[in-house]
Design a protein around this motif. Sequence first.
Motif, PDB file in Angstrom:
ATOM      1  N   ALA A   1      -2.861   8.226   4.154  1.00  0.00           N
ATOM      2  CA  ALA A   1      -3.634   8.057   2.929  1.00  0.00           C
ATOM      3  C   ALA A   1      -4.971   7.404   3.251  1.00  0.00           C
ATOM      4  N   ASP A   2      -5.968   7.788   2.493  1.00  0.00           N
ATOM      5  CA  ASP A   2      -7.326   7.274   2.671  1.00  0.00           C
ATOM      6  C   ASP A   2      -7.433   5.879   2.044  1.00  0.00           C
ATOM      7  N   PRO A   3      -7.773   4.849   2.837  1.00  0.00           N
ATOM      8  CA  PRO A   3      -7.856   3.484   2.287  1.00  0.00           C
ATOM      9  C   PRO A   3      -9.070   3.269   1.382  1.00  0.00           C
ATOM     10  N   TYR A   4      -9.902   4.297   1.207  1.00  0.00           N
ATOM     11  CA  TYR A   4     -11.085   4.183   0.359  1.00  0.00           C
ATOM     12  C   TYR A   4     -11.017   5.141  -0.839  1.00  0.00           C
ATOM     13  N   HIS A   5      -9.836   5.625  -1.145  1.00  0.00           N
ATOM     14  CA  HIS A   5      -9.657   6.559  -2.250  1.00  0.00           C
ATOM     15  C   HIS A   5      -9.047   5.821  -3.443  1.00  0.00           C
ATOM     16  N   GLY A   6      -9.903   5.445  -4.386  1.00  0.00           N
ATOM     17  CA  GLY A   6      -9.484   4.662  -5.545  1.00  0.00           C
ATOM     18  C   GLY A   6      -8.356   5.276  -6.357  1.00  0.00           C
ATOM     19  N   PRO A   7      -8.410   6.593  -6.650  1.00  0.00           N
ATOM     20  CA  PRO A   7      -7.334   7.174  -7.457  1.00  0.00           C
ATOM     21  C   PRO A   7      -5.940   7.018  -6.836  1.00  0.00           C
ATOM     22  N   THR A   8      -5.863   6.989  -5.515  1.00  0.00           N
ATOM     23  CA  THR A   8      -4.568   6.777  -4.868  1.00  0.00           C
ATOM     24  C   THR A   8      -4.025   5.392  -5.208  1.00  0.00           C
ATOM     25  N   PHE A   9      -4.880   4.391  -5.121  1.00  0.00           N
ATOM     26  CA  PHE A   9      -4.468   3.026  -5.450  1.00  0.00           C
ATOM     27  C   PHE A   9      -4.138   2.898  -6.940  1.00  0.00           C
ATOM     28  N   ARG A  10      -4.900   3.608  -7.784  1.00  0.00           N
ATOM     29  CA  ARG A  10      -4.609   3.580  -9.224  1.00  0.00           C
ATOM     30  C   ARG A  10      -3.213   4.120  -9.491  1.00  0.00           C
ATOM     31  N   GLU A  11      -2.905   5.285  -8.946  1.00  0.00           N
ATOM     32  CA  GLU A  11      -1.604   5.908  -9.202  1.00  0.00           C
ATOM     33  C   GLU A  11      -0.464   5.052  -8.641  1.00  0.00           C
ATOM     34  N   LEU A  12      -0.686   4.462  -7.482  1.00  0.00           N
ATOM     35  CA  LEU A  12       0.315   3.571  -6.906  1.00  0.00           C
ATOM     36  C   LEU A  12       0.520   2.345  -7.806  1.00  0.00           C
ATOM     37  N   GLY A  13      -0.584   1.805  -8.307  1.00  0.00           N
ATOM     38  CA  GLY A  13      -0.498   0.664  -9.223  1.00  0.00           C
ATOM     39  C   GLY A  13       0.237   1.017 -10.503  1.00  0.00           C
ATOM     40  N   LEU A  14      -0.046   2.193 -11.051  1.00  0.00           N
ATOM     41  CA  LEU A  14       0.644   2.632 -12.268  1.00  0.00           C
ATOM     42  C   LEU A  14       2.138   2.795 -12.013  1.00  0.00           C
ATOM     43  N   LEU A  15       2.481   3.281 -10.828  1.00  0.00           N
ATOM     44  CA  LEU A  15       3.884   3.440 -10.459  1.00  0.00           C
ATOM     45  C   LEU A  15       4.577   2.081 -10.357  1.00  0.00           C
ATOM     46  N   PHE A  16       3.945   1.139  -9.661  1.00  0.00           N
ATOM     47  CA  PHE A  16       4.519  -0.202  -9.540  1.00  0.00           C
ATOM     48  C   PHE A  16       4.617  -0.900 -10.892  1.00  0.00           C
ATOM     49  N   ALA A  17       3.659  -0.646 -11.786  1.00  0.00           N
ATOM     50  CA  ALA A  17       3.652  -1.303 -13.098  1.00  0.00           C
ATOM     51  C   ALA A  17       4.890  -0.954 -13.927  1.00  0.00           C
ATOM     52  N   ARG A  18       5.510   0.152 -13.632  1.00  0.00           N
ATOM     53  CA  ARG A  18       6.730   0.554 -14.357  1.00  0.00           C
ATOM     54  C   ARG A  18       7.957  -0.232 -13.901  1.00  0.00           C
ATOM     55  N   GLY A  19       7.849  -0.922 -12.772  1.00  0.00           N
ATOM     56  CA  GLY A  19       8.987  -1.661 -12.224  1.00  0.00           C
ATOM     57  C   GLY A  19       9.374  -2.859 -13.070  1.00  0.00           C
ATOM     58  N   GLU A  20      10.589  -3.292 -12.885  1.00  0.00           N
ATOM     59  CA  GLU A  20      11.143  -4.403 -13.664  1.00  0.00           C
ATOM     60  C   GLU A  20      10.925  -5.759 -12.986  1.00  0.00           C
ATOM     61  N   GLU A  21      10.789  -5.756 -11.689  1.00  0.00           N
ATOM     62  CA  GLU A  21      10.716  -7.004 -10.922  1.00  0.00           C
ATOM     63  C   GLU A  21       9.314  -7.607 -10.939  1.00  0.00           C
ATOM     64  N   GLU A  22       9.252  -8.925 -10.800  1.00  0.00           N
ATOM     65  CA  GLU A  22       7.976  -9.640 -10.705  1.00  0.00           C
ATOM     66  C   GLU A  22       7.175  -9.123  -9.508  1.00  0.00           C
ATOM     67  N   GLN A  23       7.865  -8.854  -8.419  1.00  0.00           N
ATOM     68  CA  GLN A  23       7.222  -8.351  -7.201  1.00  0.00           C
ATOM     69  C   GLN A  23       6.529  -7.008  -7.470  1.00  0.00           C
ATOM     70  N   ASP A  24       7.117  -6.177  -8.326  1.00  0.00           N
ATOM     71  CA  ASP A  24       6.509  -4.894  -8.689  1.00  0.00           C
ATOM     72  C   ASP A  24       5.192  -5.113  -9.435  1.00  0.00           C
ATOM     73  N   ARG A  25       5.187  -6.068 -10.356  1.00  0.00           N
ATOM     74  CA  ARG A  25       3.967  -6.357 -11.108  1.00  0.00           C
ATOM     75  C   ARG A  25       2.876  -6.904 -10.190  1.00  0.00           C
ATOM     76  N   GLU A  26       3.274  -7.726  -9.228  1.00  0.00           N
ATOM     77  CA  GLU A  26       2.307  -8.259  -8.248  1.00  0.00           C
ATOM     78  C   GLU A  26       1.673  -7.113  -7.464  1.00  0.00           C
ATOM     79  N   ARG A  27       2.501  -6.211  -6.991  1.00  0.00           N
ATOM     80  CA  ARG A  27       2.000  -5.049  -6.244  1.00  0.00           C
ATOM     81  C   ARG A  27       1.102  -4.186  -7.125  1.00  0.00           C
ATOM     82  N   ALA A  28       1.522  -4.002  -8.362  1.00  0.00           N
ATOM     83  CA  ALA A  28       0.728  -3.198  -9.292  1.00  0.00           C
ATOM     84  C   ALA A  28      -0.662  -3.808  -9.475  1.00  0.00           C
ATOM     85  N   LEU A  29      -0.717  -5.118  -9.706  1.00  0.00           N
ATOM     86  CA  LEU A  29      -2.011  -5.783  -9.895  1.00  0.00           C
ATOM     87  C   LEU A  29      -2.896  -5.643  -8.661  1.00  0.00           C
TER      88      LEU A  29
END
Length: 157
Positions: free
Chosen positions: A1-29
Motif C-alpha cells: 500500500a502507498d503510504p501517501y494515499h489518503g483514501p487508503t487511510f480514510r477507508e482503513l479508519g472507517l473500518l476501524f471506527a466500526r469496531g467495539e474495542e477502545e483500541q479500534d477507535r484509537e486506530r481509527a483516529l
Amino acid sequence: ADPYHGPTFRELGLLFARGEEEQDRERALKCLAKAISLCPLDARAGEAFSRLCLQTARTEEAKRVWETVTSSHVAAAWAWQWRALERLQAPTQEAGSDEMAVIYAQSALRARPMDKRAWACLGRAYARLGKTASAFRAFSRAHELKADVALELGRAQ
C-alpha cells in the motif's frame, strides 16, 4: 500500500471506527488523522474523524485538526462546519461563541454554498444572537436544500 494515499487511510479508519474495542477507535483516529494530513479536503475522513473525536471526548484534538486544516485550506468546508458546530455547543456564557459560529458557518458556505447543514448551522447561530430575520433566511435556505429544520424555521418567524 502507498503510504501517501489518503483514501487508503480514510477507508482503513472507517473500518476501524466500526469496531467495539477502545483500541479500534484509537486506530481509527490515527488512520483518519493521517488521511486528513494527506488530503485535507477529504470531507468523508474529516467528518468521520470529527464525529469520533466528539464521541470519545477528544474535543481539543479535533479543534487542533480543524484549526490546522482551515488555516491552510480555506476550501475545507467540512472543517469550518465542525468548528461552527463546536462553537454552538459551547456554553452560552463563553464570550464570542455565537459570533465565531457565524463566521465559521459563512466560511463553510463560501466553500460549499449548497451545504444544507452549514445553512442550518448559520441559522442556529443567528437565532442565538437574536437576529431573527437572518436566522429565518438561513433556515429557509437550509429547508430549500432539504434540511430538516422545520421546527427551527417556525421559531425564527
